[in-house]
Design an enzyme around this catalytic site. Structure first.
Site, mmCIF file in Angstrom:
data_model
loop_
_atom_site.group_PDB
_atom_site.id
_atom_site.type_symbol
_atom_site.label_atom_id
_atom_site.label_comp_id
_atom_site.label_asym_id
_atom_site.label_seq_id
_atom_site.Cartn_x
_atom_site.Cartn_y
_atom_site.Cartn_z
ATOM 1 N N ASN A 190 44.791 28.511 -6.724
ATOM 2 C CA ASN A 190 43.473 28.660 -6.123
ATOM 3 C C ASN A 190 43.396 27.813 -4.856
ATOM 4 O O ASN A 190 43.622 26.601 -4.891
ATOM 5 C CB ASN A 190 42.390 28.201 -7.110
ATOM 6 C CG ASN A 190 40.999 28.287 -6.524
ATOM 7 O OD1 ASN A 190 40.441 29.375 -6.406
ATOM 8 N ND2 ASN A 190 40.429 27.149 -6.135
ATOM 9 N N GLU A 191 43.142 28.455 -3.746
ATOM 10 C CA GLU A 191 42.903 27.800 -2.458
ATOM 11 C C GLU A 191 43.926 26.696 -2.164
ATOM 12 O O GLU A 191 43.570 25.524 -1.952
ATOM 13 C CB GLU A 191 41.474 27.272 -2.413
ATOM 14 C CG GLU A 191 40.468 28.401 -2.578
ATOM 15 C CD GLU A 191 39.017 27.953 -2.495
ATOM 16 O OE1 GLU A 191 38.752 26.726 -2.505
ATOM 17 O OE2 GLU A 191 38.142 28.831 -2.410
ATOM 18 N N PRO A 192 45.200 27.035 -2.107
ATOM 19 C CA PRO A 192 46.230 26.027 -1.836
ATOM 20 C C PRO A 192 46.118 25.411 -0.450
ATOM 21 O O PRO A 192 46.632 24.305 -0.225
ATOM 22 C CB PRO A 192 47.533 26.815 -1.981
ATOM 23 C CG PRO A 192 47.151 28.234 -1.724
ATOM 24 C CD PRO A 192 45.781 28.380 -2.291
#
Length: 721
Positions: free
Chosen positions: A202-204
């Protein structure tokens, strides 16, 4: 509520006054821009209940899942909550018996999705470490210099074998492929409408700020490609036919630079990522990324306030109602830091991203698994959400899931119901998009659909973005309306629940008008007349060898002429119909007399053929037929069987071709003319071989010729040749 970094300052916004329209013109064409609507665009990041009970996708995502340990259900929300390891994901009543069950945090959501025949997306942690405990006690970074080894387990892509549904809790390792095997074993992928898919974390692009406890360094281009390749490959080793979503970006600066990654070097990250994953897929011998997954929380502002807030001032409302246009409109420039400092003009998001996909990794789907336009407690939020759902369907988005930003999102829920369960009994927008346009994109939107399960039903969603009631004049091309009225449902400021608004009077087969309330969404269900189609075609050889009859489900007599029919003789030659007459909905074409023996292909061309309302014939109709004089039984050969029919019926009247009237006497008399015609064509065949063997074997049964021989003892003088 999730915070979003803003890379650049914003300019002061001007206040927009509410806009009014006297009338708007909507145009729908059922033959243009026809394509399926993905069933997975009606998703949310929560359980499918209440307003979302008929949703089609649920996602387990967000910052909590980056450090989620499926073995013991521990997690860490990073900066969202104290950088603390705890049991938050299994803390509710539904989880009381699941806190220590492997995968327990996922089970209620996966059960909910399966019960709704919906898809589910599971997040695969990829940052490097997942929580080892549920101790609470605040920031894990205060646990000592070796907190990564004492408070976390290392997350690896592959165990490779010896998978367990009750994995070892003391080995300090957690494996992505073992988690996928748990999904495979616990939720077998047998129903294509309720698959389980996987997000690559998630949202790296924000790991260094949201999850500094496990990933304090900025994420790099090289790291994203390497980890995506390894984890996607591991997932597909276990479930080859599942879908993997990456790279799950938070927003615009992530799309372009991976949030200012140290190895960006001026390269657009999406272009880079897609190209590299394309190459990695080729090397792996299988597609690794099925969908490019992006999050979209608009940066648009009104009066200096971002529209994602629960702020409903006139300026914010005006900006919120226009913001969906940034998804598709190449003429619209929102007021945001993105347009001021990055695009320097329209964002045109979906076409922009699709062009990058086409150029770098063709065949990749597009998913928007987090988005929100704010104002969930206000009609403007409902209108924006309805507009976005319509856009997702029209623009071929594969999957989408709204993320709740506030406790009261009742109007966003109402917008979902305008597409999914607008009448309270499960009726939905169709699964096939057709062209729908408005002459005023600022003040209105329109979306139209057909449904493959009932192609004679059209569902239309119209939106009035203005502060005054507006007359909508709707015209239809390609089909025609079949009823005098259509039920309508509305979402207005009066209620967050869609309400019946009676019926709309359908005043002609191709048009109707109705009033849209101020700030409203309307869903209208209209019955359509069936598309004109040919329901069959026959060569009328039984009664007339020179006629072809085409059957239709509608009256096309005003538009069909002999020129619409072309007849080719197999082997060469063209025949032109000499006329056409009509019997009910049938068109009867007259052919030239005395057709030569042979095979023919007749094609009725649909171009220019339409019903009384101008709805065109759906497709060409082709009829293959043959002509063979004397072939009484129509088996493509003239032989003893044909003589036998004439012998048995000789002297009778009122009979047809297959009863021996091959000369087509007006009285249907079987006489010497018929016998002579068969005799003259005896052994003629369209089978490619002679039929004398059948004659010699059957001629022994002379008794069958008794009626014929009796009549030939004293032949009639008027038949002597």
């Amino acid at each position: 509520m999730r915070t979003r970094p803003v890379p650049a300052p914003t300019s002061q916004m001007s206040t927009l006054e509410p806009r009014q329209m006297l009338a708007v013109n909507f145009s729908i064409n059922t033959t243009a821009n026809v394509h399926p609507i993905s069933r997975y665009i009606y998703g949310v990041n929560q359980s499918l209940d209440g307003n979302y009970a008929t949703g089609t996708l649920t996602r387990m995502g967000g910052n909590r899942w980056t450090a989620y340990n499926w073995e013991n259900n521990a997690s860490n929300a990073g900066s969202d909550y104290l950088y603390q390891n705890d049991n938050y994901l299994v803390s509710g009543p539904a989880y009381s018996s699941l806190q220590n069950t492997p995968g327990g945090a996922m089970i209620p959501t996966l059960n909910n999705a399966a019960a709704r025949t919906a898809a589910a997306i599971v997040t695969i942690p990829m940052a490097g470490y997942v929580s080892a405990d549920k101790l609470g006690n605040g920031d894990v970074r205060n646990s000592g210099p070796d907190y990564l080894s004492t408070r976390f387990n290392q997350m690896l892509p592959r165990k490779g074998s010896a998978f367990s549904l009750t994995p070892n809790l003391t080995d300090d390792f957690v494996y992505a492929d073992e988690l996928v095997n748990w999904v495979k074993s616990t939720y077998p992928q047998t129903n294509p409408n309720k698959p389980v898919w996987f997000d690559l974390d998630n949202e790296p692009d924000l790991w260094s700020s949201t999850h500094a406890e496990v990933h304090p360094a900025a994420t790099t281009y090289a790291e994203m490609v390497s980890k995506s390749t390894q984890f996607a490959g591991a997932i597909k080793d276990v479930l080859p036919n599942t879908k993997v979503f990456g790279f799950v970006s938070y927003g615009w600066n992530g799309y372009t630079t991976l949030q200012n990654a140290p190895d960006a070097n001026g390269r657009d990250f999406i272009n880079f990522y897609l190209s590299q994953m394309n190459q990695a897929s080729t090397a792996a011998g299988k597609r690794l990324i099925d969908a490019l997954d992006l999050h979209w929380y608009p940066e648009a502002q009104g009066g200096g306030v971002r529209i994602t807030e629960q702020n409903n001032t006139a300026a914010v409302v005006a900006a919120r109602l226009q913001a969906p246009r940034s998804l598709w409109d190449p003429t619209y420039t929102e007021t945001s830091w993105i347009t001021q400092y990055s695009t320097l003009g329209p964002i045109n998001l979906l076409p922009r991203i699709k062009a990058k996909i086409a150029a770098n990794y063709p065949g990749t789907e597009l998913a928007i698994t987090e988005y929100n336009y704010g104002g969930g407690n206000h009609i403007s939020g409902g209108i924006a959400e309805a507009d976005v759902l319509g856009i997702f369907g029209r623009e071929n988005v594969f999957a989408a899931a709204e993320w709740p930003l506030n406790g009261d999102e009742s109007f966003i829920g109402g917008a979902f119901r305008m597409f999914r369960n607008y009448d309270g009994v499960g009726s939905t927008f169709g699964n096939t998009s057709v062209q729908a346009s408005t002459n005023d994109v600022v003040g209105s939107s329109v979306y139209a659909s057909l449904d493959s399960t009932d192609p004679n039903v059209m569902t239309i969603v119209t939106i009035n973005k203005t502060a005054a009631a507006t007359t909508a004049n709707l015209s239809l091309a390609g089909r025609s309306f079949a009823t005098a009225s259509a039920p309508r449902y509305q979402l207005t400021s009066a209620s967050a629940t869609p309400q019946s608004a009676g019926t709309v009077a359908v005043t002609s087969p191709g048009a109707f008008s109705f009033s849209m309330p101020a700030y409203s969404v309307s869903t209208i269900k209209v019955q359509l007349a069936p598309v004109p189609v040919s329901t069959g075609a026959t060569h009328e050889y039984e009664s007339n060898p020179n006629t072809l009859r085409f059957n239709f489900n509608a009256d096309l007599s005003a538009s069909i002429s002999p020129a619409d029919l072309t007849i080719q003789k197999v082997g060469g030659g063209t025949i032109v119909a000499s006329g056409v007459s009509f019997s009910g909905n049938d068109a009867v074409f007259t052919l030239p007399a005395n057709l030569a023996d042979g095979d023919y292909i007749a094609t009725l061309h649909h171009e220019g053929v339409a019903d009384a309302n101008g709805v065109p014939l759906a497709a060409d109709q082709t009829l293959n037929f043959f002509s063979l004089a004397g072939d009484v039984n129509h088996d493509r050969a003239v032989n003893f069987d044909d003589l036998l029919v004439i012998a048995q019926n000789y002297g009778q009247s009122g009979l047809t071709f297959s009863q021996g009237n091959v000369s087509y006497d007006s009285g249907g008399v079987i006489d010497f003319d018929d016998l002579l015609l068969v005799a003259q064509h005896y052994d003629a065949s369209l089978l490619g071989q002679r039929t004398s063997v059948a004659r010699s074997t059957r001629a022994r049964n002379i008794d069958l010729f008794q009626p014929l021989s009796e009549n030939l003892v004293s032949p009639r003088t008027d038949r002597v040749r």
